[in-house]
Design an enzyme around this catalytic site. Structure first.
Site: not given
Ligand code: PGA
Length: 257
Positions: A10-12, A98, A100, A170, A176, A217, A238-239
């Site tokens: 997930n590149w956000k 998600h 967010e 998640e 993050g 994470s 994500g990251g």
């Molecule tokens: P993260 O994000 O790996 O940066 O914690 C995960 C996600 O939001 O899917």
């Protein structure tokens, strides 16, 4: 029951044009799959088409996913993007619910359910994200929150459609933040979600074949211990998905399990 591992990137709201293309190019060459695995990357809307071209030219099996969409087919919805538009540019997977979108953009369970149903109706694969906040965890509500979000999210989904549904657990406090659920905590949450799908929503065969990714994470250093858990079937990253070697190492960890 052995489930094919599934890893999503997930590149956000990260990476501009050339950076997105360079990462896709690099992922297509380093994400070698030694065994069966599904891999999807979800760039920003702007770059879906060009990232899809890069993957296709490289002959990559990595699927193209979208981070969001609007549930209506077309019309007066300024700023929104429909499922058929995503389909046009090669998207076959969508993220729904998600953290967010829920907590920063304020999406309620009703909208998340509407999106899940619309995406499945449009023949997309859905990765439905669920997870508790730190306050909810401290109050002992982890399973109740996960059950609630899973139940609302999947309301009205048919047994046949469940072959195209993956849950991503998640925990909000782990996204993050560099904090990761322990393998034991992740296993407990995944097992409880699977039990709910079996006893509360569908049946044993659907629950056992449904994949549950862990997100929050996830990185090369913790992927091995997490994927070793019986109910952890992959990762939503994500990251670490922005660094091709890290993402490839996470995919590799699912292959070694
Ligand atoms: P993260 O994000 O790996 O940066 O914690 C995960 C996600 O939001 O899917």
């Amino acid at each position: 029951m052995s489930r094919t591992p599934y890893v999503g990137g997930n590149w956000k709201m990260n990476l501009h044009g050339d950076e997105a293309l360079a990462l896709a190019q690099s992922l297509a060459s380093v994400t070698a799959m030694s065994g069966p695995a599904d891999v999807v990357i979800c760039p920003a809307f702007m770059y879906l088409s060009s990232v899809g071209d890069v993957l296709a030219k490289a002959g990559s099996l990595i699927k193209l996913g979208a981070q969001d969409f609007y549930a209506q087919p077309n019309g007066a919805f300024t700023g929104e993007v429909s499922l058929s538009m995503l389909r046009d540019v090669g998207v076959s997977v969508v993220l729904v619910g998600h953290s967010e979108r829920r907590h920063v953009l304020g999406e309620p369970d009703t909208l998340i359910n509407e999106k899940t149903l619309a995406a499945l109706e449009a023949d997309m694969e859905v990765i439905l994200c669920v997870g508790e906040t730190l306050e909810q965890r401290k109050a002992g509500k982890t399973d109740a929150i996960n059950w609630g979000q899973t139940g609302y999210g999947l309301a009205g989904v048919t047994a046949d459609q469940m072959t195209r549904v993956t849950i991503a657990y998640e925990p909000v406090w782990a996204i993050g933040t560099g904090m990761t659920a322990t393998p034991g905590d992740a296993q407990n949450a995944h097992q409880a979600i699977r039990a709910f799908v079996q006893f509360g929503l569908f049946n044993e065969s659907i629950a056992q074949s449904m994949r549950i990714m862990y997100g929050g994470s996830a990185k090369p250093a913790n992927a091995g211990d997490l994927i070793a858990q019986p109910d952890v079937d992959g990762f939503l990253v994500g990251g670490a998905s922005l660094v091709s070697d890290d993402f490839a190492a996470i995919v590799a960890a699912t292959q070694e399990n």
